[in-house]
Design a protein around this motif. Structure first.
Motif, PDB file in Angstrom:
ATOM      1  N   VAL A 173      24.400  13.797  55.292  1.00 39.85           N
ATOM      2  CA  VAL A 173      24.093  12.404  54.962  1.00 39.85           C
ATOM      3  C   VAL A 173      24.918  12.022  53.742  1.00 39.85           C
ATOM      4  O   VAL A 173      25.114  12.822  52.829  1.00 39.85           O
ATOM      5  N   LEU A 174      25.460  10.794  53.747  1.00 40.16           N
ATOM      6  CA  LEU A 174      26.411  10.382  52.714  1.00 40.16           C
ATOM      7  C   LEU A 174      26.314   8.892  52.467  1.00 40.16           C
ATOM      8  O   LEU A 174      26.225   8.096  53.409  1.00 40.16           O
ATOM      9  N   GLU A 175      26.350   8.501  51.193  1.00 41.79           N
ATOM     10  CA  GLU A 175      26.536   7.092  50.852  1.00 41.79           C
ATOM     11  C   GLU A 175      28.029   6.844  50.691  1.00 41.79           C
ATOM     12  O   GLU A 175      28.707   7.529  49.914  1.00 41.79           O
ATOM     13  N   HIS A 176      28.550   5.892  51.439  1.00 44.20           N
ATOM     14  CA  HIS A 176      29.973   5.551  51.380  1.00 44.20           C
ATOM     15  C   HIS A 176      30.099   4.035  51.327  1.00 44.20           C
ATOM     16  O   HIS A 176      29.604   3.332  52.215  1.00 44.20           O
ATOM     17  N   ASP A 177      30.745   3.528  50.289  1.00 43.66           N
ATOM     18  CA  ASP A 177      30.907   2.080  50.099  1.00 43.66           C
ATOM     19  C   ASP A 177      29.574   1.340  50.180  1.00 43.66           C
ATOM     20  O   ASP A 177      29.485   0.248  50.760  1.00 43.66           O
ATOM     21  N   GLY A 178      28.525   1.949  49.613  1.00 45.99           N
ATOM     22  CA  GLY A 178      27.231   1.295  49.552  1.00 45.99           C
ATOM     23  C   GLY A 178      26.403   1.391  50.817  1.00 45.99           C
ATOM     24  O   GLY A 178      25.282   0.874  50.860  1.00 45.99           O
ATOM     25  N   LEU A 180      24.804   3.928  54.061  1.00 51.07           N
ATOM     26  CA  LEU A 180      24.339   5.286  54.302  1.00 51.07           C
ATOM     27  C   LEU A 180      24.749   5.735  55.706  1.00 51.07           C
ATOM     28  O   LEU A 180      24.567   4.999  56.680  1.00 51.07           O
ATOM     29  N   TYR A 181      25.301   6.952  55.790  1.00 51.56           N
ATOM     30  CA  TYR A 181      25.767   7.503  57.065  1.00 51.56           C
ATOM     31  C   TYR A 181      25.175   8.896  57.276  1.00 51.56           C
ATOM     32  O   TYR A 181      24.881   9.616  56.318  1.00 51.56           O
ATOM     33  N   THR A 182      25.050   9.275  58.551  1.00 48.24           N
ATOM     34  CA  THR A 182      24.676  10.646  58.889  1.00 48.24           C
ATOM     35  C   THR A 182      25.478  11.107  60.095  1.00 48.24           C
ATOM     36  O   THR A 182      25.846  10.299  60.965  1.00 48.24           O
ATOM     37  N   VAL A 196      33.252  17.888  77.672  1.00 46.28           N
ATOM     38  CA  VAL A 196      33.616  16.529  77.261  1.00 46.28           C
ATOM     39  C   VAL A 196      32.444  15.901  76.514  1.00 46.28           C
ATOM     40  O   VAL A 196      31.296  15.955  76.971  1.00 46.28           O
ATOM     41  N   PHE A 197      32.754  15.283  75.370  1.00 45.53           N
ATOM     42  CA  PHE A 197      31.726  14.670  74.527  1.00 45.53           C
ATOM     43  C   PHE A 197      32.106  13.219  74.270  1.00 45.53           C
ATOM     44  O   PHE A 197      33.216  12.931  73.805  1.00 45.53           O
ATOM     45  N   GLN A 198      31.173  12.311  74.556  1.00 46.13           N
ATOM     46  CA  GLN A 198      31.496  10.884  74.486  1.00 46.13           C
ATOM     47  C   GLN A 198      30.436  10.061  73.755  1.00 46.13           C
ATOM     48  O   GLN A 198      30.518   8.838  73.724  1.00 46.13           O
ATOM     49  N   GLY A 199      29.444  10.713  73.155  1.00 47.59           N
ATOM     50  CA  GLY A 199      28.406   9.989  72.442  1.00 47.59           C
ATOM     51  C   GLY A 199      28.812   9.668  71.013  1.00 47.59           C
ATOM     52  O   GLY A 199      29.944   9.938  70.587  1.00 47.59           O
ATOM     53  N   PRO A 200      27.904   9.118  70.226  1.00 45.32           N
ATOM     54  CA  PRO A 200      28.201   8.870  68.811  1.00 45.32           C
ATOM     55  C   PRO A 200      28.422  10.174  68.046  1.00 45.32           C
ATOM     56  O   PRO A 200      27.733  11.162  68.271  1.00 45.32           O
ATOM     57  N   ALA A 201      29.385  10.152  67.137  1.00 43.88           N
ATOM     58  CA  ALA A 201      29.629  11.282  66.240  1.00 43.88           C
ATOM     59  C   ALA A 201      29.100  10.996  64.840  1.00 43.88           C
ATOM     60  O   ALA A 201      28.860  11.919  64.058  1.00 43.88           O
ATOM     61  N   LEU A 202      28.891   9.711  64.556  1.00 50.34           N
ATOM     62  CA  LEU A 202      28.507   9.274  63.218  1.00 50.34           C
ATOM     63  C   LEU A 202      27.638   8.031  63.352  1.00 50.34           C
ATOM     64  O   LEU A 202      27.946   7.130  64.134  1.00 50.34           O
ATOM     65  N   TYR A 203      26.543   7.999  62.589  1.00 49.48           N
ATOM     66  CA  TYR A 203      25.653   6.837  62.585  1.00 49.48           C
ATOM     67  C   TYR A 203      25.645   6.188  61.207  1.00 49.48           C
ATOM     68  O   TYR A 203      25.635   6.882  60.185  1.00 49.48           O
ATOM     69  N   ARG A 204      25.629   4.854  61.204  1.00 47.28           N
ATOM     70  CA  ARG A 204      25.334   4.115  59.975  1.00 47.28           C
ATOM     71  C   ARG A 204      23.846   3.810  59.977  1.00 47.28           C
ATOM     72  O   ARG A 204      23.296   3.408  60.996  1.00 47.28           O
ATOM     73  N   LEU A 205      23.177   4.008  58.837  1.00 45.54           N
ATOM     74  CA  LEU A 205      21.728   3.915  58.770  1.00 45.54           C
ATOM     75  C   LEU A 205      21.270   2.761  57.891  1.00 45.54           C
ATOM     76  O   LEU A 205      21.903   2.428  56.889  1.00 45.54           O
TER      77      LEU A 205
END
Length: 366
Positions: A173-178, A180-182, A196-205
């Motif tokens: 989990v990371l705050e980036h440019d104000g 929050l991402y996980t 093969v992988f096609q789902g989300p790799a990163l979420y903005r929270l």
């Protein structure tokens, strides 16, 4: 922070890195510092650097993993044997512990949370620490606000769905440019052959009302530009894991958000660019292929300071001081290692430190 693919070929990677050694190498409870259950072995680092144990694991805690800094204090997550989907430890324990240490390595406070803490990050804008639990599934997250009054320091957030779109859990989990991402860890393949992988790799929270509302910020199969060749390619991320902010002065990728796809031996750099000052910002994604799997990454943000490394073998936090170069990149690859962003090569730095979570503090060195 290690997921199901991270240990593939671990022995071979360790041997390869060893050959490149340089040098000589919840409620909160406030408790006093405790003695470690295991005593660390002497620590060897290259000439010009010095290593010492900053803090041992408090008594009864194990599975030290991720690390974060909020204000002057350092926070570490101890998993205590809990399973990757929240399964009880062999002793029946279901809780991880987040511990706050002051600048002298003394315990300030501890918080117990249900599940396996895997991702731990600071949200300095809101003066809180964020911890994700259960990286393989049944995932949720907690916020810890140390300065809140007792009984109101810990808040729990679910994702509002039984299963997230990528099929797994959440990790770093990371705050980036104000914001929050996980990372979307342990994704399910979208083809019968499992490749093969096609789902989300990163979420903005967005955290509100007990729910961590999510939106996809990057896909496993997103388009990227190879940092070394400049050629376009399609990603196929099978193991999104750690996150890090890249300092602005790091050549080529400064200011971006770094996502480690550990089992794929890839680093993904995500930022936004504008074609001109009147254009709308667009997402830019670049990928660096590595010669080894890595976990957490930390950049030296000053010539003076310290790297704090969580040692997975001893559960201790190790502090390394020395003559750092601004932007110098350290990473966890079975042991504390160096990373060359212009070649993608990982080389051992301190093979005796089985590093997991990493953190650079610019004004450390007590």
């Amino acid at each position: 922070m290690t997921s199901r693919l991270a240990l593939v070929g671990a022995a071979a990677v360790a041997a390869a890195l060893a050959a490149t050694v340089v040098g000589t190498a919840g409620a909160a409870t406030t408790t006093p510092a405790a003695k470690s259950a295991s005593k660390p072995a002497p620590i060897s680092v290259p000439a010009g650097y010095h290593a010492k144990v900053f803090a041992a694991a408090p008594k009864g805690l194990s599975g030290a993993d991720d690390i974060a800094q909020l204000g002057d204090d350092i926070f570490v997550g101890y998993q205590n044997g809990v399973g990757t989907m929240g399964e009880p430890s062999p002793s029946g324990n279901k809780n991880s512990t987040v511990v706050e240490f002051n600048q002298r390595g003394k315990v300030v406070a501890e918080w117990s949370v249900v599940g396996k803490v895997d991702g731990l990050g600071a949200d300095p804008t809101r003066r809180r620490v964020v911890a994700t639990v259960n990286e393989d599934g049944n995932s949720s997250l907690y916020t810890i606000t140390p300065q809140a009054r007792p009984g109101h320091q810990v808040a729990h957030y679910g994702y509002g769905v039984k299963t997230l779109p990528h099929g797994g859990g959440t990790d770093a989990v990371l705050e980036h440019d104000g914001r929050l991402y996980t990372s979307a860890s342990n994704p399910s393949p979208t083809t019968p052959n499992g490749t093969v992988f096609q789902g989300p790799a990163l979420y903005r929270l967005n955290l509100a009302g007990g729910t961590a509302k999510w939106t996809s910020a990057l896909a496993d199969n997103g388009h990227a530009v190879n940092l070394l060749t400049g050629k376009a390619e399609t990603l196929n991320l099978s193991d999104p894991d750690s996150l890090e902010n890249v300092p602005f002065y790091v050549p080529g990728v400064g200011g971006s958000m770094l996502l480690d796809s550990q089992g794929d031996s890839e680093l993904i750099f995500v930022d936004t660019v504008k074609a001109n000052r009147h254009a709308r910002p667009t997402q830019r994604v670049r990928v660096l292929h590595l010669n080894a799997q890595v976990d957490d990454t930390a950049f030296a943000i000053g010539d003076e300071g310290a790297i704090f490394a969580v040692d997975g073998n001893t559960n201790a936090i190790v502090e390394i001081t020395g003559n750092f170069g601004r932007g110098q990149d350290f990473t966890s690859a079975n042991s504390l290692s160096r990373l060359n962003l212009t070649t993608g090569k990982v080389t051992a730095f301190a093979p005796g430190i089985a590093s997991k979570g990493l953190l650079f503090e610019p004004f450390a060195g007590r």
